[in-house]
Design a protein around this motif. Structure first.
Motif, PDB file in Angstrom:
ATOM      1  N   ARG A   1       2.086   6.808 -11.127  1.00  0.00           N
ATOM      2  CA  ARG A   1       1.197   7.544 -10.236  1.00  0.00           C
ATOM      3  C   ARG A   1       0.110   6.608  -9.739  1.00  0.00           C
ATOM      4  O   ARG A   1      -0.488   5.878 -10.517  1.00  0.00           O
ATOM      5  CB  ARG A   1       0.525   8.716 -10.966  1.00  0.00           C
ATOM      6  CG  ARG A   1       1.464   9.629 -11.695  1.00  0.00           C
ATOM      7  CD  ARG A   1       0.696  10.559 -12.610  1.00  0.00           C
ATOM      8  NE  ARG A   1       1.594  11.296 -13.472  1.00  0.00           N
ATOM      9  CZ  ARG A   1       1.194  11.992 -14.539  1.00  0.00           C
ATOM     10  NH1 ARG A   1      -0.088  12.023 -14.846  1.00  0.00           N
ATOM     11  NH2 ARG A   1       2.071  12.645 -15.268  1.00  0.00           N
ATOM     12  N   SER A   2      -0.140   6.649  -8.466  1.00  0.00           N
ATOM     13  CA  SER A   2      -1.177   5.776  -7.932  1.00  0.00           C
ATOM     14  C   SER A   2      -1.778   6.393  -6.679  1.00  0.00           C
ATOM     15  O   SER A   2      -1.135   7.167  -5.964  1.00  0.00           O
ATOM     16  CB  SER A   2      -0.624   4.380  -7.623  1.00  0.00           C
ATOM     17  OG  SER A   2       0.399   4.460  -6.654  1.00  0.00           O
ATOM     18  N   LEU A   3      -3.032   6.022  -6.438  1.00  0.00           N
ATOM     19  CA  LEU A   3      -3.779   6.528  -5.291  1.00  0.00           C
ATOM     20  C   LEU A   3      -4.688   5.430  -4.783  1.00  0.00           C
ATOM     21  O   LEU A   3      -5.300   4.701  -5.562  1.00  0.00           O
ATOM     22  CB  LEU A   3      -4.588   7.770  -5.692  1.00  0.00           C
ATOM     23  CG  LEU A   3      -5.552   8.381  -4.662  1.00  0.00           C
ATOM     24  CD1 LEU A   3      -5.661   9.882  -4.901  1.00  0.00           C
ATOM     25  CD2 LEU A   3      -6.953   7.751  -4.765  1.00  0.00           C
ATOM     26  N   SER A   4      -4.777   5.315  -3.478  1.00  0.00           N
ATOM     27  CA  SER A   4      -5.681   4.351  -2.860  1.00  0.00           C
ATOM     28  C   SER A   4      -6.372   5.038  -1.692  1.00  0.00           C
ATOM     29  O   SER A   4      -5.713   5.520  -0.768  1.00  0.00           O
ATOM     30  CB  SER A   4      -4.905   3.123  -2.371  1.00  0.00           C
ATOM     31  OG  SER A   4      -5.769   2.225  -1.698  1.00  0.00           O
ATOM     32  N   LEU A   5      -7.690   5.106  -1.749  1.00  0.00           N
ATOM     33  CA  LEU A   5      -8.492   5.746  -0.705  1.00  0.00           C
ATOM     34  C   LEU A   5      -9.452   4.708  -0.140  1.00  0.00           C
ATOM     35  O   LEU A   5     -10.192   4.058  -0.884  1.00  0.00           O
ATOM     36  CB  LEU A   5      -9.279   6.929  -1.279  1.00  0.00           C
ATOM     37  CG  LEU A   5     -10.185   7.690  -0.301  1.00  0.00           C
ATOM     38  CD1 LEU A   5      -9.369   8.335   0.806  1.00  0.00           C
ATOM     39  CD2 LEU A   5     -11.002   8.739  -1.046  1.00  0.00           C
ATOM     40  N   ARG A   6      -9.430   4.541   1.183  1.00  0.00           N
ATOM     41  CA  ARG A   6     -10.267   3.550   1.849  1.00  0.00           C
ATOM     42  C   ARG A   6     -11.093   4.200   2.951  1.00  0.00           C
ATOM     43  O   ARG A   6     -10.655   5.180   3.571  1.00  0.00           O
ATOM     44  CB  ARG A   6      -9.410   2.427   2.460  1.00  0.00           C
ATOM     45  CG  ARG A   6      -8.734   1.525   1.451  1.00  0.00           C
ATOM     46  CD  ARG A   6      -7.948   0.429   2.158  1.00  0.00           C
ATOM     47  NE  ARG A   6      -7.341  -0.503   1.241  1.00  0.00           N
ATOM     48  CZ  ARG A   6      -7.943  -1.579   0.750  1.00  0.00           C
ATOM     49  NH1 ARG A   6      -9.191  -1.859   1.121  1.00  0.00           N
ATOM     50  NH2 ARG A   6      -7.327  -2.391  -0.079  1.00  0.00           N
TER      51      ARG A   6
ATOM     52  N   SER B   1      -3.433   6.650   0.545  1.00  0.00           N
ATOM     53  CA  SER B   1      -2.053   6.343   0.180  1.00  0.00           C
ATOM     54  C   SER B   1      -1.816   6.841  -1.237  1.00  0.00           C
ATOM     55  O   SER B   1      -2.573   6.507  -2.150  1.00  0.00           O
ATOM     56  CB  SER B   1      -1.773   4.836   0.264  1.00  0.00           C
ATOM     57  OG  SER B   1      -1.896   4.374   1.596  1.00  0.00           O
ATOM     58  N   VAL B   2      -0.782   7.642  -1.408  1.00  0.00           N
ATOM     59  CA  VAL B   2      -0.453   8.218  -2.717  1.00  0.00           C
ATOM     60  C   VAL B   2       1.021   7.982  -2.985  1.00  0.00           C
ATOM     61  O   VAL B   2       1.864   8.204  -2.107  1.00  0.00           O
ATOM     62  CB  VAL B   2      -0.759   9.732  -2.760  1.00  0.00           C
ATOM     63  CG1 VAL B   2      -0.407  10.299  -4.131  1.00  0.00           C
ATOM     64  CG2 VAL B   2      -2.213   9.998  -2.429  1.00  0.00           C
ATOM     65  N   THR B   3       1.341   7.522  -4.187  1.00  0.00           N
ATOM     66  CA  THR B   3       2.730   7.324  -4.600  1.00  0.00           C
ATOM     67  C   THR B   3       2.964   8.045  -5.915  1.00  0.00           C
ATOM     68  O   THR B   3       2.135   7.973  -6.821  1.00  0.00           O
ATOM     69  CB  THR B   3       3.065   5.835  -4.767  1.00  0.00           C
ATOM     70  OG1 THR B   3       2.655   5.131  -3.597  1.00  0.00           O
ATOM     71  CG2 THR B   3       4.554   5.633  -4.963  1.00  0.00           C
ATOM     72  N   GLN B   4       4.102   8.767  -6.009  1.00  0.00           N
ATOM     73  CA  GLN B   4       4.451   9.517  -7.212  1.00  0.00           C
ATOM     74  C   GLN B   4       5.925   9.334  -7.510  1.00  0.00           C
ATOM     75  O   GLN B   4       6.777   9.544  -6.633  1.00  0.00           O
ATOM     76  CB  GLN B   4       4.146  11.004  -7.022  1.00  0.00           C
ATOM     77  CG  GLN B   4       4.633  11.889  -8.151  1.00  0.00           C
ATOM     78  CD  GLN B   4       3.881  11.637  -9.446  1.00  0.00           C
ATOM     79  OE1 GLN B   4       2.656  11.766  -9.473  1.00  0.00           O
ATOM     80  NE2 GLN B   4       4.583  11.288 -10.495  1.00  0.00           N
TER      81      GLN B   4
ATOM     82  N   LEU C   1       3.014   8.997   0.344  1.00  0.00           N
ATOM     83  CA  LEU C   1       2.297   9.599   1.463  1.00  0.00           C
ATOM     84  C   LEU C   1       1.250   8.623   1.963  1.00  0.00           C
ATOM     85  O   LEU C   1       0.481   8.073   1.167  1.00  0.00           O
ATOM     86  CB  LEU C   1       1.640  10.918   1.030  1.00  0.00           C
ATOM     87  CG  LEU C   1       0.773  11.651   2.051  1.00  0.00           C
ATOM     88  CD1 LEU C   1       0.846  13.151   1.833  1.00  0.00           C
ATOM     89  CD2 LEU C   1      -0.707  11.204   1.945  1.00  0.00           C
ATOM     90  N   ASP C   2       1.222   8.384   3.274  1.00  0.00           N
ATOM     91  CA  ASP C   2       0.198   7.567   3.913  1.00  0.00           C
ATOM     92  C   ASP C   2      -0.466   8.386   5.006  1.00  0.00           C
ATOM     93  O   ASP C   2       0.200   8.808   5.962  1.00  0.00           O
ATOM     94  CB  ASP C   2       0.804   6.298   4.526  1.00  0.00           C
ATOM     95  CG  ASP C   2       1.261   5.306   3.476  1.00  0.00           C
ATOM     96  OD1 ASP C   2       0.451   4.962   2.599  1.00  0.00           O
ATOM     97  OD2 ASP C   2       2.428   4.871   3.538  1.00  0.00           O
TER      98      ASP C   2
END
Length: 668
Positions: A542-547, A576-579, A590-591
């Motif tokens: 699980r990862s998330l990146s918010l800019r 950007s979210v990856t699951q 998801l981008d």
């Protein structure tokens, strides 16, 4: 510093929606999917300890690879997992998730695409492909990002901020490094995809490697009937591009290694003419054909003692042909030959910590040819050459638990302009305990006028100005970074400001010429902004990146007034979210990228009228199912909200579309 769009709540609503989307994803899924998720900014699943994270290196910010913990800057990375999980067709869709890089595409798929880093001009960012420069002298020293298929890359890295002292004139506002696959990225593989707009994609790769050598060959083909670029009409504008990549390395004994890259593209874009009096696209038969080849060879030598040497040679050749109704209207050729030598030595003396001194010398020759029909307005046929020689020195100090210092200076000897000196200084200081680290860097830069600005010629439209002076910049950046949740998360915030002297305005009407020309502005342009990052990987799957990025870019207008520069959104954000899931080997990515409204110019009036382009939110989703170890099926959705938007005034962009594909073998 907050404009009317933000004050009326639009920006806050968009950011709230992005957080809401993240919160609705199935975070309860358990670990152990076949392909662990990873974002460009999150630590690798097996690198949760600080020491493991610090072992990562970046290729920008120094002439030799450097650890992020020793760099006074904020590199932004798109790793192989981002390319794999997004299954995007073109690199630009992932660059949109880096708000500091504003994308402007003049129409549909394949249309000329610019990237402005921190509000600078498109020709102020240097693009390196495996370390060799891709900017095209025949395209105003810009890089057309529509011609980079994501399937031909293994990773990308962006370092915003003036880097001219390290990489030369074209890196005035930053540098982007693109890495092509090598033998370590897998052997045989095939990717087939297609979807709406009669889109067809094929990528084939083969790699061979031993401990001493490796060779990778990649062939990529893309075809689409496209969409209608004009606001009205029914004619679709198609695009095709073929890409060939060869990359190899060979050990020459124990102390030498030879590496090389060849990248060649052949593209054809259909577009529309822009007749007066509106000067907006209208259905018609306009085509642009481009062929470009970049070849580079590098020899690394371990010399006697602690010295290491590198010899590099590279050659770029490009040809662009424009035609209307099958009749050639313009042809441009560009070329670059660059030779470089550098030597570096590590030592420990006088100061606590490890030091590195690097010395380099470089010679570059660029060529520009234009071929066309002469008229009463002038003769476009010409051949121009420019030679530049440079000397540079870089010094680095890295202490085990103390500050990291970097300093670089460059002296350019240019046959057409005055000699110039540029420099870059950086300091990164760890804070006590787990408070992270702060950094500061300051730099100067110089950008030489392009061949187009000096000699470009378009009958009854644009006339070059050979008397232009180089643009010069002064920049400062302050930043902080820290980690949380046992180093599974990272936060970053920074402020930057740049003043640009003698900025070149390429839309100055000259009554004597009867058309537009280019001139240096009499007062400084300024770009100031804030950037923030939150990256979190709570589990390996699980990862998330918010800019987020804020930008205030202004230029002089008249004797005292200032105006906002065109095509620079003041606010931009991305999520950007990856699951990855346990029950089935399925990965979802998801981008979401949002761009605030921004100004552009409408040339239907004279002088040109400033118009406002609406803000927009783009949502891309990809699903990957690893059916077997050697077979992957994927589904990709682009612009799922079917947003209607323009990034260049009058040029319509694509709506919602779905694509599907299959991947065989080692291709990722």
């Amino acid at each position: 510093m907050i404009d009317r769009a933000w004050s009326r709540g639009r920006g806050r609503v968009v950011l709230s929606c992005l957080f809401l989307v993240a919160g609705t994803l199935p975070w309860g899924a358990q670990a152990a999917a076949a392909s662990p998720a990873q974002t460009p900014d999150a630590a690798a699943p097996d690198a949760t300890a600080p020491d493991a994270i610090d072992e990562e290196i970046v290729v920008l910010g120094s002439r030799t690879p450097i650890r992020p913990a020793a760099l006074a800057g904020a590199p932004q990375r798109l790793d192989p997992a981002a390319l794999r999980d997004s299954d995007t067709a073109f690199l630009t869709e992932l660059l949109r998730t880096l708000p500091t890089a504003s994308v402007s595409r003049a129409g549909g798929t394949g249309a000329f695409t610019q990237v402005r880093v921190r509000g600078a001009e498109a020709d102020h960012a240097l693009v390196l492909i495996d370390g060799f420069e891709g900017n095209d002298p025949a395209a105003a020293s810009q890089f057309d990002f529509s011609q980079v298929r994501a399937t031909t890359l293994a990773g990308a890295e962006l370092l915003p901020g003036p880097s001219g002292a390290l990489w030369g004139s074209d890196a005035l506002a930053g540098a982007l490094y693109l890495r092509t696959p090598d033998a370590g990225d897998g052997g045989l593989g095939l990717r087939l995809a297609g979807g709406e707009r009669d889109t067809r994609e094929l990528t084939a790769r083969a790699a061979w490697g031993t401990n001493d050598s490796g060779l990778t060959a990649l062939v990529d083909r893309f075809r689409t009937d496209g969409t209608n670029v004009a606001r009205s009409g029914t004619e679709d504008d198609g695009y095709r591009i073929d890409t060939l990549v060869l990359r190899g390395d060979l050990a020459l004994g124990e102390r030498a290694r030879l590496t090389g890259t060849v990248r060649s593209i052949d593209a054809q874009l259909e577009s529309d003419p822009t007749p007066g009096p509106t000067f907006l696209p209208a259905d018609g038969a306009v085509t642009a054909d481009t062929q470009r080849t970049l070849a580079g060879l590098r020899l690394d030598l371990d010399g006697r003692g602690a010295w290491r040497h590198r010899l590099t040679g590279e050659l770029l050749s490009s040809k662009a042909l424009d035609a209307t109704d099958g009749v050639r209207t313009d042809q441009r050729r560009g070329g670059r030959l660059r030779l470089n030598w550098q030597s570096a030595v590590d030592f420990e003396a006088g100061l606590p910590g490890r030091q590195r001194l690097l010395l380099a010398a470089e010679q570059e020759q660029e060529d520009f040819d234009q071929i066309g029909a002469a008229s009463i307005f002038g003769d476009p046929n010409q051949r121009q050459t420019l030679t530049n020689r440079s000397l540079l020195a870089e010094w680095r100090l890295e202490a085990a638990a103390g500050p990291a210092l970097t300093a670089a200076a460059r002296r350019d000897f240019n046959e057409a302009f005055s000699d110039a000196t540029t420099w870059r200084l950086g300091l990164r200081q760890p804070l006590p305990g787990r408070l992270g680290a702060v950094w500061v860097n300051a730099a100067t830069g110089q950008k030489n006028p392009t061949f187009t600005e000096r000699f470009g010629f378009t009958p009854d439209t644009f006339f070059g100005n050979e008397a232009l002076r180089p643009e010069r910049s002064r920049s400062v950046e302050l930043g902080w970074t820290g980690r949380f949740d046992d180093d599974r998360g990272r936060m970053e915030v920074l402020w930057h400001r740049t003043a640009l002297e003698d900025e070149i305005d390429s839309f100055v009407f000259d009554a004597a010429l009867g058309g537009f020309t280019a001139r240096n502005r009499g007062r400084d342009s300024t770009r100031e902004g804030v950037e923030a990052l939150l990256a979190w990987a709570p589990t390996p799957n699980r990862s998330l990146s918010l800019r987020y990025a804020f930008l205030d870019a202004t230029e002089p207008a008249g004797d005292s007034a200032r105006v906002t520069e065109i095509r620079r959104p003041r606010h931009a954000a991305s999520l950007s979210v990856t699951q990855a899931f346990t029950a089935v080997p399925l990965t979802l990515r998801l981008d979401a990228s949002w761009q605030d409204e921004r100004d552009d110019l409408d040339f239907a009036t004279f002088p040109a009228e400033t118009v406002t382009l609406d803000d927009y939110l783009l949502l891309n989703v990809a699903a990957n199912w690893q059916a077997t170890p050697g077979l992957k099926l994927f589904l990709r959705g682009e612009n799922l909200t079917d947003a209607t938007y323009e990034e260049v005034w009058g040029y319509a962009t694509p709506g919602r579309a779905l694509f599907a594909g299959v991947v065989f073998g080692a291709l990722r």
